[in-house]
Design an enzyme around this catalytic site. Structure first.
Site, PDB file in Angstrom:
ATOM      1  N   GLY A   1      11.281   8.439 -38.852  1.00 26.87           N
ATOM      2  CA  GLY A   1      12.642   7.679 -38.150  1.00 26.87           C
ATOM      3  C   GLY A   1      13.298   7.250 -39.690  1.00 26.87           C
TER       4      GLY A   1
ATOM      5  N   GLY B   1       6.660  11.986 -39.025  1.00 23.94           N
ATOM      6  CA  GLY B   1       6.494  12.159 -37.696  1.00 23.94           C
ATOM      7  C   GLY B   1       5.692  13.485 -37.349  1.00 23.94           C
TER       8      GLY B   1
ATOM      9  N   LYS C   1      14.588  16.407 -28.370  1.00 22.62           N
ATOM     10  CA  LYS C   1      16.093  15.938 -27.854  1.00 22.62           C
ATOM     11  C   LYS C   1      16.942  16.133 -28.856  1.00 22.62           C
ATOM     12  CE  LYS C   1      14.117  12.528 -24.579  1.00 22.62           C
ATOM     13  NZ  LYS C   1      14.260  10.907 -24.412  1.00 22.62           N
TER      14      LYS C   1
ATOM     15  N   ARG D   1      -1.517   8.085 -44.435  1.00 21.90           N
ATOM     16  CA  ARG D   1      -0.642   6.750 -44.750  1.00 21.90           C
ATOM     17  C   ARG D   1      -1.430   5.899 -45.873  1.00 21.90           C
ATOM     18  NH1 ARG D   1       2.431   5.837 -39.197  1.00 21.90           N
ATOM     19  NH2 ARG D   1       4.338   6.954 -39.571  1.00 21.90           N
TER      20      ARG D   1
END
Length: 395
Positions: A377, A354, A197, A35
């Site tokens: 996200g 992620g 999930k 980053r």
């Protein structure tokens, strides 16, 4: 929206929202500087124009006040080395030290402010807090795509206090690459969705069913699909209340002519740890006290074949518990297939931030795919069709 290339920073103090939320070890050393490296071109352009840069970021999730482990001062050695100059530090982001140091900043200099989230007003999107921050500089540059989906003070609210709002290179590249996937994808287009999930990926999967040719589903969420179809999953991850939803997604895919690929075999373990006993079983045949932690060899071949025939690839989420080396085989094999499709077949490959970004970077493939997103996200929400506050504030 104004871009970095269309703006001259000469004599300006640029307040740059960066995403320096980097992982640190217990000695406060940075373990992945992806980053930080990503923001170099934006900051370099400001300095080369004859401007100065005031960097603002959050780090971690402090519990309502300063915490040593979340201080941005730990980033100073890396930043000074990266930019080849001493990076100054204000031990507060809106206090007197920040005001004085920002006022004294000369062209070509860089000042890093302390963690924005040491003030709860940052996450609340507090207008007065945003205004105090805004007084430190002349122009606002948002280069933090990873937090663009949050309406925080520094990522969105600050925009209203500036005539000049500029989109940084990271933000621009993220938006351009996401647009390419959403609206200009060459076919066949394959999306690989992993992770734990279904509930985290439901909206993006539904949106992708309108655009992709193939949807590969791996990772922990596959066990909910398997259970819903009557298979035995032992003590594998299960979202019991999402089984109907899983079946519904399969039905929708069929109706839209999207080919769904699910694991046909699993690597299972008798405990959730790297050195647990392992075995390979067909999907839906996991014994009671065992759990699936990776995709099996037949699945790897099946998935890789689909990837290699694709011209556009979007990957979000690992195929298994890749943090355990013994269960990282599936994720690494898919990364290899994506690299091969990119380098040998000319496919466009976007890795969706992620865990997938970590997995690809860990395997050393970060610079061998088309683009690695810095925002997990944020990218998902953008692709789901949501308005990102940090992007809207630039328009």
């Amino acid at each position: 929206m104004k871009t970095v290339d269309s703006y001259n920073f000469a004599g300006k103090k640029a307040l740059v929202r960066v995403d320096f939320n980097v992982p640190l070890d217990d000695q406060y050393r940075i373990t992945d500087d992806t980053r930080i490296k990503a923001t170099v071109p934006t900051i370099q352009k400001i300095l080369n124009d004859g401007g100065s840069a005031i960097l603002m970021s959050h780090l971690g999730r402090p519990k309502g006040g300063p915490e040593e482990k979340y201080s941005l001062k730990h980033l100073l050695p890396t930043l000074s080395e990266t930019f080849g100059r001493e990076v100054k530090f204000a031990d507060d982001c809106i206090g007197q030290s920040a005001v004085d140091q920002a006022a004294a900043l000369q062209p070509g200099e860089i000042l890093l402010l302390e963690n924005l989230r040491f003030y709860k007003e940052e996450e609340k999107g507090d207008v007065a807090f945003a205004e105090k921050l805004s007084k430190l500089g002349d122009v606002w540059v948002n280069d933090a795509f990873g937090t663009a989906h949050r309406a925080h003070a520094s990522t969105a609210v600050m925009g209203q206090f500036f005539q000049d709002r500029v989109c940084g290179y990271v933000m621009q590249a993220e938006l351009d690459n996401a647009e390419k996937i959403l609206n200009k994808a060459e076919r066949p287009f394959t999306a690989i969705m992993g992770g734990a999930k279904i509930s985290d990926k439901i909206l993006i999967i539904e949106r992708l069913l309108d655009t992709v040719d193939n949807l590969i589903i791996g990772g922990g969420m596959t066990y909910t699909f398997t259970k819903a179809q009557g298979g035995s999953i032992g003590k594998s991850l299960l979202e019991a209340d999402k089984q109907d939803l899983a079946l519904e997604l399969l039905k929708k895919a069929e109706e839209k002519g999207v080919k769904i690929y699910m694991p046909v075999d699993n690597v299972i373990a008798d405990d959730f740890k790297n050195d647990a006993n392992r075995d390979v079983v067909k999907t839906g045949n996991i014994p009671d006290n065992w759990e699936g932690l990776d995709i099996g060899p037949e699945t790897i071949k099946l998935f890789a074949d689909v990837v290699l025939q694709s011209k556009t690839i979007l990957w979000n989420g690992p195929m298994g518990v890749f943090e355990f080396p013994n269960f990282a085989t599936g994720t690494n094999a898919i990364a290899e297939a994506v690299v091969k499709a990119t380098e040998e077949n000319g496919a466009f490959s976007l890795i969706g931030g992620g865990d997938s970004a970590s997995a690809v970077n860990q395997a050393g493939y970060g610079d061998r795919v088309s683009y690695v997103s810095t925002g997990g996200g944020a990218l998902l929400e953008y692709m789901e069709g949501k308005t990102l506050p940090g992007v809207a504030a630039l328009e």
